[in-house]
Design an enzyme around this catalytic site. Sequence first.
Site, PDB file in Angstrom:
ATOM      1  CE  LYS A 144      -0.979  61.166   0.035  1.00 36.72           C
ATOM      2  NZ  LYS A 144      -0.774  60.502  -1.291  1.00 36.72           N
TER       3      LYS A 144
ATOM      4  CE1 TYR B 217       2.439  63.986   1.265  1.00 32.67           C
ATOM      5  CE2 TYR B 217       2.740  63.623   3.621  1.00 32.67           C
ATOM      6  CZ  TYR B 217       2.573  63.124   2.335  1.00 32.67           C
ATOM      7  OH  TYR B 217       2.547  61.760   2.131  1.00 32.67           O
TER       8      TYR B 217
ATOM      9  CB  THR C 290       0.222  59.468   4.229  1.00 32.29           C
ATOM     10  OG1 THR C 290       1.094  59.666   5.343  1.00 32.29           O
ATOM     11  CG2 THR C 290      -0.509  60.774   3.978  1.00 32.29           C
ATOM     12  CG  ASP C 291       1.322  57.689   9.443  1.00 31.94           C
ATOM     13  OD1 ASP C 291       1.854  58.430   8.586  1.00 31.94           O
ATOM     14  OD2 ASP C 291       1.955  57.270  10.444  1.00 31.94           O
ATOM     15  CD  GLU C 292       3.162  63.087   7.794  1.00 34.79           C
ATOM     16  OE1 GLU C 292       2.826  64.241   8.098  1.00 34.79           O
ATOM     17  OE2 GLU C 292       4.277  62.610   8.032  1.00 34.79           O
TER      18      GLU C 292
HETATM   19  P1  NAD Z   1       8.348  60.306  -3.897  1.00 30.93           P
HETATM   20  O1  NAD Z   1       8.355  61.774  -3.621  1.00 30.93           O
HETATM   21  O2  NAD Z   1       9.595  59.522  -3.760  1.00 30.93           O
HETATM   22  O3  NAD Z   1       7.798  60.049  -5.385  1.00 30.93           O
HETATM   23  C1  NAD Z   1       6.687  60.708  -5.898  1.00 30.93           C
HETATM   24  C2  NAD Z   1       6.604  60.378  -7.383  1.00 30.93           C
HETATM   25  O4  NAD Z   1       5.435  61.026  -7.924  1.00 30.93           O
HETATM   26  C3  NAD Z   1       7.797  60.881  -8.202  1.00 30.93           C
HETATM   27  O5  NAD Z   1       8.224  59.898  -9.103  1.00 30.93           O
HETATM   28  C4  NAD Z   1       7.240  62.087  -8.933  1.00 30.93           C
HETATM   29  O6  NAD Z   1       7.894  62.367 -10.164  1.00 30.93           O
HETATM   30  C5  NAD Z   1       5.791  61.688  -9.116  1.00 30.93           C
HETATM   31  N1  NAD Z   1       4.912  62.858  -9.291  1.00 30.93           N
HETATM   32  C6  NAD Z   1       4.846  63.962  -8.516  1.00 30.93           C
HETATM   33  N2  NAD Z   1       3.954  64.822  -9.003  1.00 30.93           N
HETATM   34  C7  NAD Z   1       3.412  64.230 -10.100  1.00 30.93           C
HETATM   35  C8  NAD Z   1       2.430  64.621 -11.022  1.00 30.93           C
HETATM   36  N3  NAD Z   1       1.802  65.812 -10.928  1.00 30.93           N
HETATM   37  N4  NAD Z   1       2.096  63.774 -12.012  1.00 30.93           N
HETATM   38  C9  NAD Z   1       2.726  62.563 -12.138  1.00 30.93           C
HETATM   39  N5  NAD Z   1       3.696  62.168 -11.310  1.00 30.93           N
HETATM   40  C10 NAD Z   1       4.022  62.994 -10.294  1.00 30.93           C
HETATM   41  O7  NAD Z   1       7.189  59.717  -2.988  1.00 30.93           O
HETATM   42  P2  NAD Z   1       7.076  58.351  -2.179  1.00 30.93           P
HETATM   43  O8  NAD Z   1       7.744  58.510  -0.868  1.00 30.93           O
HETATM   44  O9  NAD Z   1       7.429  57.239  -3.051  1.00 30.93           O
HETATM   45  O10 NAD Z   1       5.497  58.334  -1.883  1.00 30.93           O
HETATM   46  C11 NAD Z   1       4.602  57.765  -2.827  1.00 30.93           C
HETATM   47  C12 NAD Z   1       3.183  57.857  -2.291  1.00 30.93           C
HETATM   48  O11 NAD Z   1       3.100  57.183  -1.033  1.00 30.93           O
HETATM   49  C13 NAD Z   1       2.693  59.278  -2.036  1.00 30.93           C
HETATM   50  O12 NAD Z   1       1.335  59.356  -2.383  1.00 30.93           O
HETATM   51  C14 NAD Z   1       2.867  59.464  -0.539  1.00 30.93           C
HETATM   52  O13 NAD Z   1       1.960  60.404  -0.032  1.00 30.93           O
HETATM   53  C15 NAD Z   1       2.560  58.058  -0.048  1.00 30.93           C
HETATM   54  N6  NAD Z   1       3.193  57.681   1.230  1.00 30.93           N
HETATM   55  C16 NAD Z   1       4.541  57.822   1.400  1.00 30.93           C
HETATM   56  C17 NAD Z   1       5.114  57.387   2.590  1.00 30.93           C
HETATM   57  C18 NAD Z   1       6.606  57.500   2.818  1.00 30.93           C
HETATM   58  O14 NAD Z   1       7.051  57.266   3.956  1.00 30.93           O
HETATM   59  N7  NAD Z   1       7.424  57.811   1.838  1.00 30.93           N
HETATM   60  C19 NAD Z   1       4.316  56.843   3.610  1.00 30.93           C
HETATM   61  C20 NAD Z   1       2.930  56.729   3.391  1.00 30.93           C
HETATM   62  C21 NAD Z   1       2.379  57.145   2.192  1.00 30.93           C
HETATM   63  O1  DAU Z   2       4.059  59.109   7.954  1.00 28.98           O
HETATM   64  C1  DAU Z   2       4.143  58.931   6.565  1.00 28.98           C
HETATM   65  C2  DAU Z   2       4.890  60.095   5.971  1.00 28.98           C
HETATM   66  O2  DAU Z   2       6.261  59.919   6.299  1.00 28.98           O
HETATM   67  C3  DAU Z   2       4.715  60.201   4.449  1.00 28.98           C
HETATM   68  O3  DAU Z   2       3.374  60.440   4.167  1.00 28.98           O
HETATM   69  C4  DAU Z   2       5.589  61.334   3.891  1.00 28.98           C
HETATM   70  O4  DAU Z   2       5.499  61.375   2.473  1.00 28.98           O
HETATM   71  C5  DAU Z   2       7.027  61.068   4.303  1.00 28.98           C
HETATM   72  O5  DAU Z   2       7.838  62.154   3.873  1.00 28.98           O
HETATM   73  C6  DAU Z   2       7.135  60.915   5.822  1.00 28.98           C
HETATM   74  O6  DAU Z   2       6.873  62.170   6.492  1.00 28.98           O
HETATM   75  P1  DAU Z   2       7.767  62.646   7.746  1.00 28.98           P
HETATM   76  O7  DAU Z   2       7.668  64.114   7.864  1.00 28.98           O
HETATM   77  O8  DAU Z   2       7.470  61.834   8.961  1.00 28.98           O
HETATM   78  O9  DAU Z   2       9.227  62.187   7.216  1.00 28.98           O
HETATM   79  P2  DAU Z   2      10.640  62.884   7.311  1.00 28.98           P
HETATM   80  O10 DAU Z   2      11.638  61.877   6.855  1.00 28.98           O
HETATM   81  O11 DAU Z   2      10.667  64.217   6.654  1.00 28.98           O
HETATM   82  O12 DAU Z   2      10.820  63.125   8.873  1.00 28.98           O
HETATM   83  C7  DAU Z   2      10.797  62.054   9.805  1.00 28.98           C
HETATM   84  C8  DAU Z   2      11.073  62.615  11.185  1.00 28.98           C
HETATM   85  O13 DAU Z   2      12.418  63.115  11.219  1.00 28.98           O
HETATM   86  C9  DAU Z   2      10.206  63.802  11.581  1.00 28.98           C
HETATM   87  O14 DAU Z   2       9.970  63.758  12.976  1.00 28.98           O
HETATM   88  C10 DAU Z   2      11.065  65.010  11.258  1.00 28.98           C
HETATM   89  C11 DAU Z   2      12.462  64.503  11.565  1.00 28.98           C
HETATM   90  N1  DAU Z   2      13.542  65.114  10.771  1.00 28.98           N
HETATM   91  C12 DAU Z   2      13.448  65.074   9.409  1.00 28.98           C
HETATM   92  C13 DAU Z   2      14.445  65.619   8.626  1.00 28.98           C
HETATM   93  C14 DAU Z   2      14.335  65.600   7.112  1.00 28.98           C
HETATM   94  C15 DAU Z   2      14.657  65.656  11.403  1.00 28.98           C
HETATM   95  O15 DAU Z   2      14.766  65.670  12.653  1.00 28.98           O
HETATM   96  N2  DAU Z   2      15.635  66.200  10.636  1.00 28.98           N
HETATM   97  C16 DAU Z   2      15.569  66.226   9.265  1.00 28.98           C
HETATM   98  O16 DAU Z   2      16.516  66.765   8.625  1.00 28.98           O
END
Ligand code: NAD
Ligand code: DAU
Length: 334
Positions: free
Chosen positions: A151, A147, A123-125
Amino acid sequence: MKRVLVTGGMGFIGCNFVKYMLREHDDVKIINLDKLTYAGNPENLKDLKDKRYAFVEGDVCDKSVVDKAVSKCDAIVHFAAETHVDRSIMYAGDFVTTDVFGTFVLLEAARKHKVQRFVHISTDEVYGEAVGRPSKENDALMPKSPYAASKAGADRLAFSYFCTYGLPVTITRCTNNYGPYQYPEKLIPLFVTNAIDDLPLPVYGTGRNTRDWIFVEDHCQAIDMVLESNDFEGEVFNVGSGEEKSVLDIASLILSYLNKPDDLMRFVKDRPGHVTRHAVNAAKIRKRLGWAPRRTFEAAVRTTVDWYRNNPEWWRPIKSGEFKKYYEKQYRTE
Ligand code: NAD
Ligand code: DAU
C-alpha cells in the site's frame, strides 16, 4: 452527471461507499470495477436497483478492461486491493501484484484519459508504528507487513503521477474501519460472529495492541468530501476518529453486549511483525474540509453487532466456504 469509477466496490468499504454516494447525490453515476476475489461479494450490492449504477467484473491489473472502464469516467475512487495483513504474510505476491501493479495500471489509464479526479484510498498502515503520538501526513512511511508495504508503494506511486504528470491525485490514509458487510477475517466481524456461535475469540499476543477505530459510513463521508473538493491535488489526508482501543477492549465490549462470558477469549500466537499501535492525527481533514465523524465507537459497535446478529444469511455462507480453509490454516495450533 458526474461519472465515477469505483474500483473494489463489491468489498466492504467499496459497497458502503457505492450506496452512500447514490443516496447522497442525485447527479452521480457509478461504475464498479471489481475482480470478485474471495473478498468481493455480489450479495453486498444485490438490493441495489438504480439505473445510475453499473457493474463490470474485471481485474485492475488488466489493461484493456481498465482502459475501457476509465474511458467512460470523470473521476476514480480506487479501493481495489488485497487488504488482509495476515493473508499478506502467507501470500505476499498477490499484494504486490494487485496493490502496486494494479494501481499503476489504473494511474496510466487515468493519465491517458485525463480524468479530473483520482482519489487513492491508502491506509494508516503505511506509517508503521505510531510512536509517541498519532501519525501525521508528513511522517516517514515505515510499513511493517507486506500488505502495508504494498500500500505504501501504491500511495507513493499515485503521488508520483501528480508530481510527474500533473494527474489530479488526492490520497486518503484511514484507520481501521468496521460496520456492515465486512469480511469476517477482520477483527470485529470475526469476534462478533464467533461470539454469536460461542466459539473462541483468538486474541493475538497480549491483546494490548491498539488501533484507531472508525465506523465505515464516517469514512465514506470523508472520501466523498475529498472527491468533491478540487483544491487538494497532490495532498494526503489522514482520516480517523481518535477512538483508540485495544483488542482486549473490543473483545470485552462485544462479549458483554452479546451477554457472553469473558472466557471465550483465547490468547493465541502473535502476528509476525504485529504493529503495537496505529493511530492518526486527523486535524487536517477536520480543519480543511470540515469533516468530523458522526458516530461514537460504543454506539457504532452496537449497530454493527446488531447488523451481524440480524443478517446471518450474509455471513454464515462465507464462514462455511473459502473462509473455513483459511481459518483452519491461520488459527491451527501446532
Ligand atoms: P475488502 O478486502 O473488503 O475488498 C476489496 C475489494 O477489492 C473486493 O471487492 C475485491 O474483490 C476487490 N479486488 C481485489 N483485488 C482486485 C483486483 N485485482 N481487481 C479488481 N478488484 C479487486 O477491502 P476493504 O476493507 O473494503 O478495503 C478497501 C480499500 O480501503 C483498500 O484499498 C484498503 O487498503 C483500504 N483501507 C481499508 C481499511 C479497513 O479498515 N478495512 C482502512 C483503511 C484503508
Ligand atoms: O489500519 C487500517 C488497516 O486496518 C487496513 O488498511 C487493513 O486493510 C485492515 O485489515 C486493518 O488492518 P489490521 O491488521 O489492523 O486489522 P485486523 O482486523 O486484521 O486486526 C486488528 C487488530 O486485531 C490487530 O492488532 C490484530 C488483532 N487481531 C486480529 C485478528 C484477525 C487479533 O488479535 N486476532 C485476530 O484474530
